[in-house]
Design an enzyme around this catalytic site. Structure first.
Site, PDB file in Angstrom:
ATOM      1  N   HIS A 131       0.872  -1.171   0.000  1.00 27.57           N
ATOM      2  CA  HIS A 131       0.000   0.000   0.000  1.00 27.57           C
ATOM      3  C   HIS A 131       0.909   1.221   0.000  1.00 27.57           C
ATOM      4  CE1 HIS A 131      -3.346   2.579   0.998  1.00 27.57           C
ATOM      5  NE2 HIS A 131      -2.564   3.142   1.892  1.00 27.57           N
TER       6      HIS A 131
ATOM      7  N   ASP B 123      -7.363   1.555   2.748  1.00 31.39           N
ATOM      8  CA  ASP B 123      -6.946   2.519   3.766  1.00 31.39           C
ATOM      9  C   ASP B 123      -7.757   3.801   3.802  1.00 31.39           C
ATOM     10  OD1 ASP B 123      -5.299   3.383   5.847  1.00 31.39           O
ATOM     11  OD2 ASP B 123      -3.906   4.396   4.506  1.00 31.39           O
TER      12      ASP B 123
ATOM     13  N   ASP C 117       1.246   5.060  -0.134  1.00 25.69           N
ATOM     14  CA  ASP C 117       0.489   6.309  -0.058  1.00 25.69           C
ATOM     15  C   ASP C 117       1.051   7.299  -1.074  1.00 25.69           C
ATOM     16  OD1 ASP C 117      -1.465   5.795   1.993  1.00 25.69           O
ATOM     17  OD2 ASP C 117       0.226   5.612   3.361  1.00 25.69           O
TER      18      ASP C 117
ATOM     19  N   HIS D 116      -6.076   9.655  -0.351  1.00 26.71           N
ATOM     20  CA  HIS D 116      -6.633   9.622   1.017  1.00 26.71           C
ATOM     21  C   HIS D 116      -5.744  10.194   2.114  1.00 26.71           C
ATOM     22  CE1 HIS D 116      -4.813   5.478   0.767  1.00 26.71           C
ATOM     23  NE2 HIS D 116      -4.364   5.834   1.947  1.00 26.71           N
TER      24      HIS D 116
HETATM   25 ZN    ZN Z   1      -2.841   4.878   2.970  1.00 27.01          ZN
END
Ligand code: ZN
Length: 1023
Positions: free
Chosen positions: A270, A382, A272, A586
C-alpha cells in the site's frame, strides 16, 4: 514430563539472535564506495552517473533531510564465491545499510540500486537490505560489482511521536545537517541452508506463540525446536544447519486441520501517493517497491502482487520506462496484477459525484489501454470511511467486488461481517471483503494468520479470507521472508492454510463458498479520523472549486465543440482532471499530509483554476459571439434568473441590486433583511435571531437561540492530530458572541450586514446578505486564523424537530439519525456532507448549503427554557469551518480563509439540491452577441445533469451523465438539442450497457428515461 517451555523458549531466542541470524552471511568483503550529493531535488539517472564522485568511507554521515546521495560501489566478488567454484548452497549479494533506524521501511532512508547502464536492479530498505548479484544482471561483464545506489535521505517525520509538531515536513524547515550514517556496503556470501533454517524456526516458533500452551501440537512443535537446538552446533551453524532442518521437518510436515481457515495471501504494498513525503518521493517509492517485487518474482514464480492506482503506474511509465516494460511483461503473465481500477486510492467521503466516477474512469481506462487488463474490484484498504454512493459507481464502472480494511480502525463498534454484500443508496450492491487480519501490511507471521482465523466473522458459513502481505504505506512490498512464511503455512497443523494468490482468485473462491452473505446497507462510516473532513481547509476549498470548474470547462468546451466547431481540449482536460484526482488521494484531500504536500496542493489548485478559467473563457467566447451585450451564463443544471440550465441568455435589462437593503430593527437594534419570501432579523451582535418563511409564517430559528453563532472549541485529540476530532472537544466551548463592529456595507452583489469579531490572535469578518428574490440568507465568512489546536464551528439552532438529518453525498444523499440511541449513532458525532444538509418536518424544512465545507454535526437541541418534560424541540446544524492541528503540518490552516454558506428557510430537499448547485456554480456574465442554447434539456427537475462532455475516446460523441436527485422515481424526457444519430445508455466508461439497460426509449428527438431512486445514467449521444 517436566515443563521446560519457558527455558526452551529462552534458549531458542538466544540461539536465533546470537548464532542463527549472524550465520546467514557466511562471509562479507568490503567494496570501494564513492559518493555524490545532489543537494536538492532528485535527478534522473543520466545526470547522476555523469556527476563527479568522491571517495566515501563507511561510518561517515550523509544526507540532509529530503536530499539524495548517490553512492557508486565497485569491487571484485572474491574468487571462489561465484561460478563453478561457488560453494554449494550459497549465493552472492550486495548488502547495504544506509544507517537504517528503528522505524519501518518507507519511513526513513531508502535506496535504489542501478547498473551503470541505467537499469534498476532492486531497492535496499530496512529488513530488505540485499541486492542479488547475478551474472549478467547486477554484475558487469568481468563479474565485478559496479552499481549505483540512489540513497534518499527521507526523514522519519513523526520520529515516534505522532502528535508533536515537526520541522521535517518541508525542505526549508528540516535543517542542513546529515541525518544518516552509511554503515554497510559490502559483498556477502549467503548460506542458503542457514537462511532456510531461520525461516523454519520463525514459522514454528510463531506457532508455539499462538497455540494454547496446553495443545498437544504446541508441545510437539516445541520439542521439535528443542531437537533442532540440540542438532545445530553454534560453533558450526553452516555445517549443522541441514541437521537442524531435518529435526524440524516432521513438525513442518504435519498437515493442517480439515477446518483450518483458508488464507489467500496476496503480495501487496500500500503506497500512499503522498503523506509523510511529497508526491515526487512517491514516484521513487514506486520504483523501489516495484523493483523489489520484480526481483522477488525472479526468485519465486508463484508470487503475485496486487497493485492499485493507475497514477503510480503512470509515474513509473514516465520516469522509469525500462522498469515499466518489465512490469508490463509481468502483468501479461498475470503475476503483477493491477487492482482497484481507480486513478488513486482516493478518499471517498469528499470527492464529488463526477470526480468519484472519474477516479474509476481514469483509472480503468489507463489499465485497459496501457496494461490490457480491467480490474474487477474496487480496492481501498486505507481510505477513511466509505460513501454509500460507491456500490453504484463501482457497478457502473464494471466492477463487482470491493475490498477495504480500514473499518477495523473503528474506535467504538465492530463491523459484524468480513464478507458481505454492501448495498448503496440506489440499491446497487457489491460483494465486499474486509480482511479479518486487520492489516494491509501483513508479514504472514503466525500471529497475524491466527488473528485472521480468530476474528473471521463468517465462520460456519464460509472460511476464506484475503491477507495482503508486504511493507506498505511508505512502500517496500513483500519480502522473501514473507514468501517463505507462506510456503511453510501452505498446509501446516495449527495454522490457517495459506496459498499465494491474487485478488480475483480470492473473490471467486469467496463467492463460490458463500451463497448468501449478509447485507450492510448504506455508508461504512469510519469511527475515527473525523477531523479529516475539516483539516487543511485550503486543500478542501481547492478540491471543491476544481470540481465545479471542471464541470464548467467540460460543459462549455463540449457545447462550443458542437455549436461552434471549436476544438475540444481533451488532453488538457485529462491532465487537469488527473491533478485533481491525484489530490483526492486519502492523505491529501483529508488534510493529513506534511506541509510540503499541502502547499504543493494549494499551488496546483491555483494552476488548475487558472487553466480551467482559460478553457471556460475560450469556449464562451466561441459560443456567445463578438459583441458587448451582457450575456448571463448558467453552468448549473437548473434554470436560474431566467437563464436555462446549461445555457446562456442575453440580459435585455441590467440586473437590479442583487441583495436587499438591511433596515434597522424594530427598536433600532440590529437589522432586518426582508424580501417577499423571507424575513431575517440580525441582532446587534450579528446573530440571526429570527428567520421567518413569509409564505407559511413559520419561524426557522429555535426560540431564544442565536444562529450564525461562531463557536470555538479546544481541539486536542488523543493521538492523530490532523486526523481526529475526539468527542471530548464538545465539553470545551467558547461562544464568540461579541462583535467588534457591525455595519451595513457594500458587498459583491449589493448591501450586506458586515460583522467583525476578534478573538485570540484571529479575526473574522462576516457578510450577511439576502437576495432580492431568494430564500437563502448568504453568509460569507472571512477568517484570518491564528489559533492552534482549536476547532471553529458555525452553528444554526433551528426550530425543526428532526429525527434524522439529510446530507448530500455523491449523486444523492444519506439520512443519519440526530439522536444517539445506539453506540453506532453516538460514535457518528461528526459527519461529512457535500454541498448541503437539510433538516425538516413534514411541510417545512431548512437547508444549510456551503461552498467549501465538508465537516458537520447535527444534533437534537432543547430550548434554553425547556422544562424537564420537554425534550428536543429543535435541531442544531453546525458547520466545521476550521481546525489547526499541529501534526503532521505544524502550521496547518494558519492564515486567511473565505467560506460561504447559505441558510435556506422553508426548503425541501429539491430546494437544497438547487441551492447547493447555485452556490457552487455562480453565474457568469460575459460580453457577447447572443445567448447559448443548452446542448441537452431535461423536463424533470428531479433528474439532474451532473456532467456534459465529449466522449473519452475522441469520437466527438456527446456524453451526458445525470441522476435522480431526490430519492424517488422519475420519468424524464432528455432532449439533445443538436443533430445526432443515436442515443445509447452506457456505463461510466462510456461502453454500451448490455440488454434492456442499454436501450434508450425514443420519442422523436427525445429519450425517455425511467429512473429509480438515485439512479445514475450515462448517455452517449452519437453525432
Ligand atoms: Zn494509505
Amino acid at each position: 514430563m517436566h515443563d521446560t517451555t519457558t527455558r526452551t523458549t529462552m534458549r531458542l531466542e538466544r540461539f536465533v539472535k546470537d548464532w542463527l541470524e549472524p550465520a546467514v552471511l557466511r562471509e562479507t568483503r568490503p567494496l570501494d564506495v564513492e559518493a555524490w550529493t545532489v543537494g536538492g531535488e532528485p535527478v534522473p539517472f543520466a545526470d547522476a552517473v555523469a556527476a563527479s564522485y568522491a571517495p566515501f568511507a563507511l561510518g561517515s554521515p550523509w544526507g540532509r533531510p529530503w536530499d539524495t546521495t548517490w553512492f557508486h560501489v565497485t569491487g571484485d566478488v572474491p574468487a571462489g564465491w561465484s561460478g563453478d567454484a561457488a560453494p554449494a548452497g550459497t549465493r552472492v549479494e550486495l548488502v547495504v545499510d544506509l544507517g537504517f533506524t528503528g522505524a519501518g521501511p518507507g519511513f526513513q532512508a531508502e535506496g535504489t540500486a542501478w547498473t551503470p547502464d541505467g537499469r534498476i536492479v532492486k531497492a535496499v530498505e530496512p529488513r530488505n537490505q540485499h541486492v542479488p548479484l547475478v551474472a549478467g544482471q547486477a554484475l558487469d561483464a568481468d563479474g565485478r560489482v559496479d552499481l549505483y545506489v540512489e540513497a534518499a535521505a527521507n526523514p522519519d517525520v513523526p520520529g515516534g511521536a505522532w502528535t508533536r509538531p515537526t520541522p521535517m515536513g518541508a525542505w526549508e524547515t528540516s535543517g542542513p545537517d546529515p541525518i544518516y550514517v552509511l554503515r554497510t556496503m559490502h559483498v556477502a556470501l549467503v548460506d542458503e541452508t542457514v537462511w532456510e533454517l531461520l525461516q523454519d524456526v520463525r514459522a514454528l516458533h510463531g506457532l508455539v506463540r499462538v497455540l494454547p500452551g496446553t495443545a498437544p501440537r504446541a508441545a510437539e512443535v516445541l520439542r521439535a525446536l528443542e531437537d533442532m537446538l540440540d542438532a545445530v552446533d553454534p560453533d558450526d551453524v553452516a555445517g549443522t544447519a541441514a541437521a537442524g532442518r531435518a529435526a524440524l521437518a516432521p513438525a513442518l510436515a504435519a498437515p493442517a486441520a480439515a477446518s483450518a481457515h483458508r488464507v489467500h495471501a496476496v503480495g501487496h504494498a500500500h503506497i500512499d501517493s503522498a503523506w509523510l513525503w511529497p508526491t515526487r518521493e512517491t514516484v521513487r517509492k514506486c520504483a523501489r517497491t516495484f523493483s523489489n517485487v520484480l526481483s522477488l518474482m525472479d526468485e519465486d514464480p508463484d508470487v503475485r502482487f496486487a497493485c492499485s492506482s493507475a497514477q503510480q503506474y503512470s509515474w513509473v511509465q514516465e520516469h522509469y520506462p525500462e522498469l515499466f516494460e518489465r512490469i508490463r511483461e509481468r502483468v501479461r503473465e498475470g503475476r503483477f496484477v493491477p487492482v482497484g481500477g481507480m486513478w488513486v486510492e482516493s478518499d471517498t467521503n469528499m470527492p464529488g459525484g463526477e470526480a468519484l466516477a472519474r477516479q474509476l474512469v481514469a483509472g480503468k481506462r489507463y489499465f485497459i489501454e496501457e496494461l490490457g487488463v480491467e480490474p474487477k474490484e474496487v480496492w481501498l484498504p486505507d481510505s477513511f470511511g466509505y460513501t454509500a454512493a460507491l456500490p453504484q459507481l463501482a457497478r457502473l464502472a464494471g466492477s463487482d467486488n470491493f475490498l477495504t480494511q480500514k473499518i477495523s480502525w473503528n474506535d467504538t463498534n465492530t463491523m459484524p461481517h468480513h464478507t458481505f454484500w454492501w448495498e448503496g443508496i440506489d440499491g446497487s450492491r457489491v460483494f465486499t471483503h474486509f480482511p479479518p487480519v486487520d492489516t494491509y501490511n501483513s508479514d504472514l507471521s503466525a500471529e497475524e494468520l491466527a488473528r485472521a482465523e480468530r476474528q473471521y466473522a463468517e465462520k460456519g458459513r464460509a472460511n476464506t479470507s484475503l491477507v495482503p502481505f508486504g511493507f506498505g504505506d511508505g512502500g517496500g512490498g513483500p519480502t522473501r521472508e514473507m514468501v517463505a512464511a507462506a510456503r511453510r503455512t501452505r498446509d501446516l497443523e495449527g495454522s490457517p492454510r495459506v496459498e499465494l494468490s491474487d485478488s480475483q482468485s480470492f473473490f471467486d473462491a469467496a463467492r463460490a463458498e458463500y451463497a448468501s452473505p449478509a447485507t450492510w446497507t448504506g455508508e461504512m462510516y469510519l469511527e475515527y479520523h473525523r477531523g479529516t473532513y475539516t483539516s487543511q481547509a485550503r486543500t478542501k476549498r481547492g478540491n471543491r472549486r476544481s470540481e465545479h470548474l471542471l464541470r464548467e470547462a467540460e460543459l462549455w468546451a463540449a457545447t462550443a465543440a458542437v455549436r461552434a466547431g471549436a476544438e475540444y481540449p481533451a488532453e488538457r482536460l485529462q491532465r487537469l482532471w488527473r491533478t485533481v484526482l491525484l489530490q483526492q488521494f486519502h492523505d491529501i484531500l483529508p488534510g493529513s499530509s506534511i506541509a510540503w504536500v499541502h502547499r504543493e496542493a494549494e499551488r496546483n489548485y491555483a494552476e488548475v483554476a487558472r487553466e480551467l478559467e482559460e478553457i471556460v473563457d475560450d469556449a464562451l467566447r466561441a459560443l456567445v459571439g463578438q459583441g458587448d451585450r451582457p450575456v448571463a451564463v448558467n453552468a448549473g443544471p437548473f434554470a436560474r434568473d431566467g437563464v436555462a440550465g446549461l445555457g446562456a441568455t442575453v440580459l435585455e435589462a441590467p440586473r437590479g441590486a442583487g441583495t436587499v437593503t438591511p433596515v434597522p430593527g424594530p427598536d433600532g437594534d440590529g437589522w432586518v433583511l426582508e424580501n417577499d419570501l423571507v424575513r431575517v432579523v440580525v441582532d446587534p451582535n450579528g446573530h440571526v435571531v429570527s428567520a421567518v418563511d413569509r409564505r407559511s409564517g413559520r419561524e426557522a430559528i429555535l426560540p431564544g437561540a442565536r444562529a450564525n453563532l461562531l463557536q470555538l472549541h479546544r481541539d486536542v485529540p488523543n493521538e492523530w492530530e490532523a486526523w481526529d476530532i475526539d468527542e471530548h472537544y464538545r465539553r470545551s466551548t467558547t461562544d464568540l458572541v461579541g462583535a467588534a463592529k457591525i455595519e451595513v456595507a457594500d458587498g459583491a452583489s449589493g448591501p450586506v450586514v458586515r460583522v467583525l469579531r476578534e478573538f485570540g490572535s484571529s479575526r473574522v469578518e462576516q457578510d450577511l446578505a439576502l437576495p432580492a428574490d431568494g430564500r437563502g440568507l448568504r453568509i460569507t465568512t472571512r477568517v484570518d486564523w491564528h489559533e492552534r489546536q482549536k476547532l471553529l464551528k458555525l452553528a444554526f439552532p433551528l426550530d425543526v424537530r428532526a429525527e434524522r438529518a439529510t446530507s448530500e453525498i455523491q449523486f444523492g444523499h444519506v439520512h443519519r439519525p440526530t439522536h444517539v440511541n445506539t453506540s453506532w449513532d453516538h460514535a457518528r458525532f461528526e459527519t461529512v456532507a457535500h454541498r448541503w444538509v437539510h433538516v425538516g418536518e413534514p411541510g417545512f424544512g431548512v437547508a444549510v448549503a456551503n461552498d467549501s465545507t465538508y465537516g458537520h454535526d447535527i444534533t437534537r437541541t432543547r430550548t434554553a427554557d425547556a422544562t424537564d418534560a420537554q425534550g428536543a424541540r429543535g435541531t442544531t446544524v453546525r458547520l466545521s469551518l476550521l481546525r489547526a492541528p499541529k501534526f503532521p503540518d505544524p502550521d496547518a490552516d494558519q492564515g486567511e480563509h473565505e467560506l460561504t454558506c447559505e441558510l435556506v428557510v422553508g426548503a425541501g430537499i429539491d430546494d437544497a439540491v438547487r441551492h447547493g448547485y447555485a452556490l457552487n456554480l455562480p453565474e457568469r456574465v460575459v460580453p457577447g452577441a447572443h445567448g447559448v442554447e443548452p446542448l441537452v434539456r431535461v423536463d424533470d427537475d428531479a433528474v439532474v445533469v451532473e456532467a456534459v462532455k465529449l466522449a473519452e475516446d475522441g469520437s466527438g460523441d456527446v456524453v451526458v451523465r445525470l441522476y435522480e436527485s431526490r430519492g424517488g422515481r422519475a420519468r424524464a424526457r432528455v432532449t439533445p438539442a443538436f443533430a445526432h444519430a443515436s442515443v445509447e445508455v452506457t456505463d461510466l466508461l462510456e461502453r454500451p450497457l448490455a440488454g434492456a439497460d442499454g436501450a434508450a426509449a425514443r420519442d422523436g428527438d427525445a429519450v425517455l428515461l425511467e429512473l429509480t431512486p438515485f439512479q445514475v445514467v450515462t448517455l452517449r449521444v452519437r453525432r
